[in-house]
Write a protein that holds these residues in place. Structure first.
Motif, PDB file in Angstrom:
ATOM      1  N   VAL A 295       0.827  -1.201   0.000  1.00  0.00           N
ATOM      2  CA  VAL A 295       0.000   0.000   0.000  1.00  0.00           C
ATOM      3  C   VAL A 295       0.866   1.256   0.000  1.00  0.00           C
ATOM      4  CG1 VAL A 295      -1.661   1.334   1.358  1.00  0.00           C
ATOM      5  CG2 VAL A 295      -1.983  -1.128   1.057  1.00  0.00           C
ATOM      6  N   VAL A 296       1.912   1.271   0.799  1.00  0.00           N
ATOM      7  CA  VAL A 296       2.782   2.447   0.850  1.00  0.00           C
ATOM      8  C   VAL A 296       3.426   2.700  -0.506  1.00  0.00           C
ATOM      9  CG1 VAL A 296       4.915   3.372   1.842  1.00  0.00           C
ATOM     10  CG2 VAL A 296       3.205   2.292   3.323  1.00  0.00           C
ATOM     11  N   ALA A 297       3.946   1.649  -1.131  1.00  0.00           N
ATOM     12  CA  ALA A 297       4.553   1.812  -2.452  1.00  0.00           C
ATOM     13  C   ALA A 297       3.505   2.169  -3.503  1.00  0.00           C
ATOM     14  CB  ALA A 297       5.280   0.528  -2.849  1.00  0.00           C
ATOM     15  N   GLY A 298       2.326   1.554  -3.409  1.00  0.00           N
ATOM     16  CA  GLY A 298       1.286   1.812  -4.399  1.00  0.00           C
ATOM     17  C   GLY A 298       0.721   3.218  -4.314  1.00  0.00           C
ATOM     18  N   LEU A 299       0.718   3.798  -3.110  1.00  0.00           N
ATOM     19  CA  LEU A 299       0.189   5.147  -2.947  1.00  0.00           C
ATOM     20  C   LEU A 299       1.262   6.225  -3.076  1.00  0.00           C
ATOM     21  CD1 LEU A 299      -2.397   4.767  -0.022  1.00  0.00           C
ATOM     22  CD2 LEU A 299      -2.816   4.837  -2.486  1.00  0.00           C
ATOM     23  N   ALA A 300       2.456   5.841  -3.435  1.00  0.00           N
ATOM     24  CA  ALA A 300       3.535   6.821  -3.597  1.00  0.00           C
ATOM     25  C   ALA A 300       3.172   7.952  -4.559  1.00  0.00           C
ATOM     26  CB  ALA A 300       4.817   6.121  -4.038  1.00  0.00           C
ATOM     27  N   PRO A 301       2.464   7.678  -5.667  1.00  0.00           N
ATOM     28  CA  PRO A 301       2.101   8.792  -6.556  1.00  0.00           C
ATOM     29  C   PRO A 301       1.227   9.852  -5.881  1.00  0.00           C
ATOM     30  CG  PRO A 301       1.854   6.699  -7.712  1.00  0.00           C
ATOM     31  CD  PRO A 301       2.089   6.372  -6.263  1.00  0.00           C
ATOM     32  N   VAL A 302       0.517   9.477  -4.813  1.00  0.00           N
ATOM     33  CA  VAL A 302      -0.315  10.441  -4.103  1.00  0.00           C
ATOM     34  C   VAL A 302       0.494  11.168  -3.039  1.00  0.00           C
ATOM     35  CG1 VAL A 302      -2.375  10.733  -2.658  1.00  0.00           C
ATOM     36  CG2 VAL A 302      -2.359   9.027  -4.485  1.00  0.00           C
ATOM     37  N   SER A 303       1.301  10.410  -2.289  1.00  0.00           N
ATOM     38  CA  SER A 303       1.912  10.942  -1.073  1.00  0.00           C
ATOM     39  C   SER A 303       3.327  11.476  -1.243  1.00  0.00           C
ATOM     40  CB  SER A 303       1.929   9.846   0.005  1.00  0.00           C
ATOM     41  OG  SER A 303       2.660   8.722  -0.439  1.00  0.00           O
ATOM     42  N   ALA A 304       4.038  11.064  -2.292  1.00  0.00           N
ATOM     43  CA  ALA A 304       5.438  11.452  -2.414  1.00  0.00           C
ATOM     44  C   ALA A 304       5.582  12.874  -2.950  1.00  0.00           C
ATOM     45  CB  ALA A 304       6.175  10.484  -3.340  1.00  0.00           C
ATOM     46  N   PRO A 305       6.418  13.709  -2.332  1.00  0.00           N
ATOM     47  CA  PRO A 305       6.661  15.054  -2.870  1.00  0.00           C
ATOM     48  C   PRO A 305       7.233  14.958  -4.280  1.00  0.00           C
ATOM     49  CG  PRO A 305       7.544  14.838  -0.642  1.00  0.00           C
ATOM     50  CD  PRO A 305       7.159  13.459  -1.088  1.00  0.00           C
ATOM     51  N   GLY A 306       6.802  15.851  -5.127  1.00  0.00           N
ATOM     52  CA  GLY A 306       7.322  15.874  -6.491  1.00  0.00           C
ATOM     53  C   GLY A 306       6.683  14.861  -7.409  1.00  0.00           C
ATOM     54  N   ALA A 307       5.648  14.168  -6.943  1.00  0.00           N
ATOM     55  CA  ALA A 307       4.973  13.215  -7.821  1.00  0.00           C
ATOM     56  C   ALA A 307       4.364  13.950  -9.005  1.00  0.00           C
ATOM     57  CB  ALA A 307       3.886  12.465  -7.050  1.00  0.00           C
ATOM     58  N   VAL A 308       4.416  13.318 -10.158  1.00  0.00           N
ATOM     59  CA  VAL A 308       3.906  13.964 -11.368  1.00  0.00           C
ATOM     60  C   VAL A 308       2.714  13.174 -11.902  1.00  0.00           C
ATOM     61  CG1 VAL A 308       6.134  14.922 -12.001  1.00  0.00           C
ATOM     62  CG2 VAL A 308       5.513  12.650 -12.820  1.00  0.00           C
ATOM     63  N   PRO A 309       1.817  13.833 -12.615  1.00  0.00           N
ATOM     64  CA  PRO A 309       0.680  13.132 -13.204  1.00  0.00           C
ATOM     65  C   PRO A 309       1.151  12.072 -14.190  1.00  0.00           C
ATOM     66  CG  PRO A 309       0.357  15.507 -13.280  1.00  0.00           C
ATOM     67  CD  PRO A 309       1.780  15.267 -12.889  1.00  0.00           C
ATOM     68  N   PRO A 310       0.382  11.025 -14.391  1.00  0.00           N
ATOM     69  CA  PRO A 310       0.782   9.977 -15.332  1.00  0.00           C
ATOM     70  C   PRO A 310       0.663  10.457 -16.762  1.00  0.00           C
ATOM     71  CG  PRO A 310      -1.449   9.615 -14.595  1.00  0.00           C
ATOM     72  CD  PRO A 310      -0.937  10.785 -13.818  1.00  0.00           C
ATOM     73  N   ARG A 311       1.402   9.817 -17.622  1.00  0.00           N
ATOM     74  CA  ARG A 311       1.267  10.069 -19.051  1.00  0.00           C
ATOM     75  C   ARG A 311       0.468   8.910 -19.641  1.00  0.00           C
ATOM     76  NH1 ARG A 311       6.570  11.578 -18.012  1.00  0.00           N
ATOM     77  NH2 ARG A 311       7.374   9.574 -18.732  1.00  0.00           N
ATOM     78  N   LEU A 312      -0.835   8.998 -19.530  1.00  0.00           N
ATOM     79  CA  LEU A 312      -1.686   7.924 -20.015  1.00  0.00           C
ATOM     80  C   LEU A 312      -1.814   8.016 -21.521  1.00  0.00           C
ATOM     81  CD1 LEU A 312      -4.503   8.030 -17.331  1.00  0.00           C
ATOM     82  CD2 LEU A 312      -2.574   6.475 -17.470  1.00  0.00           C
ATOM     83  N   LEU A 313      -1.548   6.927 -22.199  1.00  0.00           N
ATOM     84  CA  LEU A 313      -1.671   6.907 -23.644  1.00  0.00           C
ATOM     85  C   LEU A 313      -3.141   6.882 -24.034  1.00  0.00           C
ATOM     86  CD1 LEU A 313       1.067   4.265 -24.478  1.00  0.00           C
ATOM     87  CD2 LEU A 313       1.262   6.759 -24.596  1.00  0.00           C
TER      88      LEU A 313
END
Length: 436
Positions: A295-313
């Motif tokens: 869960v901690v690794a999976g939620l890194a895009p939410v909680s980590a400073p500097g997280a960037v939006p995904p580049r969804l194709l």
């Protein structure tokens, strides 16, 4: 992109059958077991407290009496929806720690309220080892809400659970994506008949967890946002057997981590719930530690400073007819990916179908609405311009930029209406709901 996570405990076991005649399901202990592994500190999350459930007591319930604990689950769902709404109103990302899968009713109610408030629809990504789609229309009797939660939140079942506050369904069938069910799930054909999009484990593994997350996001591209439900029995019991109904053929921890990270790596993901982990089957805490790591690794895009939006194709669906369903509202014709869902309006506030067309595309004759999500927000794809058989051609619809979207909450966008669209409104709930 960074949002603060707020962790809310929902330690209910009201939706499960007793494991034995003298015991109660242990999943109510899950939030405490996960907290003991340092979950909140590692997420740098706010403690949003604990919503204590009513006492587990089936009493004299018998098959045929409807869903066991229905009154208690209904009341608990109302309060849970209030608490989730408060978290979202603070601009935070809710992580709800269940408890059994009946917590989905509270989350679903909160999402329906939110969709009504912003003038759009909220979708559901349902990550679960089982479809939980048992209802009076396909079973001789119902009883345990945790095995019926997906049916209930899509409007199937008794009104005191499926239509709280007169809202029915909380999620429309076309706004649900099911991931991780087993290939031979008992209700897989019922899901297909309902038009609910699914990707069982074999397909999930063939495509990969990252691409599956991207695909799920694309399926809900015309929703204002979506909620993520995760039942840890999506994991294979060879790696995580601490659940009430382990079923071989699941995914691995690493796959769940990648899947979760892909689903939350967008402002359109409104929150996550985690359900059905049972510490009674984890005496040394090793499975709780693995779940927390995931869960901690999976939620890194939410909680980590500097997280960037995904580049969804963008998806590449077959050419589609673009049709008008009202002033300034456009939808595309259904494709085979609708799983036979048939016609459905996927336009309205929050829809990505209102925007600037892709260069080189043209909009042609219009007619009755059908639905399929377009490749992404603000993108319009047009295909065959010839009218369908029996269709009366009408003047082409002009497509114009509608201006910058107005923010209506964390990660939620709705279209700013033009003056001539003031009278436009969205269609009501799907007619597929209402099995009582």
């Amino acid at each position: 992109m960074m949002r603060r996570i707020a962790v809310l405990d929902a330690p209910t076991n009201l939706g499960l059958r007793p494991p034995t005649s003298t015991s109660v399901p242990g999943c109510a202990k899950a939030p405490g077991a996960l907290r003991d592994q340092g979950l909140l500190a590692r997420l740098r999350a706010r403690d949003a407290g604990c919503l204590t459930p009513p006492r587990y007591d089936p009493g004299d319930w018998r098959p045929g009496d409807g869903v066991c604990h229905a009154r208690e689950i209904s009341g608990y769902s109302l309060t849970l929806a209030d608490r989730i709404g408060e978290i979202i109103d603070r601009g935070e990302f809710p992580l709800v720690l269940g408890g059994d899968c009946s917590v989905l009713l509270g989350s679903a109610l909160a999402m329906h309220r939110l969709g009504e408030a912003v003038g759009g629809r909220i979708g559901l990504v349902f990550v679960d080892g089982h479809s939980d789609f048992r209802h009076p229309g396909n079973a001789s009797y119902v009883g345990a809400a945790a095995g019926e939660d997906l049916a209930l939140v899509t409007g199937r079942g008794q009104a005191d659970l499926a239509a709280i506050e007169g809202r029915r369904p909380y999620f429309r069938d076309i706004d649900v994506v099911v991931l991780g069910i087993r290939a031979q799930d008992e209700y897989r054909l019922d899901l297909q008949a309902a038009g609910i999009t699914t990707r069982p484990v074999p397909a999930l593994r063939a495509e990969g967890a990252a691409r599956t997350a991207q695909w799920a996001h694309e399926q809900l591209a015309d929703c204002a946002g979506y909620w993520v439900h995760i039942d840890v029995d999506v994991l294979d019991p060879a790696v995580m057997p601490a659940v009430d109904a382990p079923d071989p053929g699941g995914i691995a921890f690493a796959e769940l981590e990648i899947l979760l990270a892909g689903l939350v790596d967008t402002p359109h993901c409104l929150g996550v719930e985690l359900t059905v982990f049972d510490p009674d089957y984890d005496p040394d805490g090793s499975y709780a530690a693995e779940i927390v790591n995931t869960v901690v690794a999976g939620l890194a895009p939410v909680s980590a400073p500097g997280a960037v939006p995904p580049r969804l194709l963008p998806s590449a669906p077959p050419p589609q007819r673009v049709r008008s369903v009202g002033p300034g509202l456009l939808v595309g014709a259904a494709t085979p990916s609708d799983n036979g869902a048939g016609a459905a309006d996927r336009s309205g506030p929050g829809s990505p179908l209102a925007g600037t067309p892709v260069p080189g595309t043209t909009v042609g004759p219009t007619g009755p609405a059908t639905g399929e999500p377009m490749p992404g927000p603000g993108v319009l794809v047009a295909g065959d311009l010839a009218p369908a058989p029996g269709e009366t051609p009408v003047p082409a619809v002009a497509v114009e930029p509608v201006g910058p979207p107005a923010a209506v909450g964390p990660g939620l966008l709705r279209r700013v209406p033009r003056a001539e669209e003031d009278g436009a409104s969205e269609d009501g709930p799907s007619s597929s709901a209402g099995i009582a």
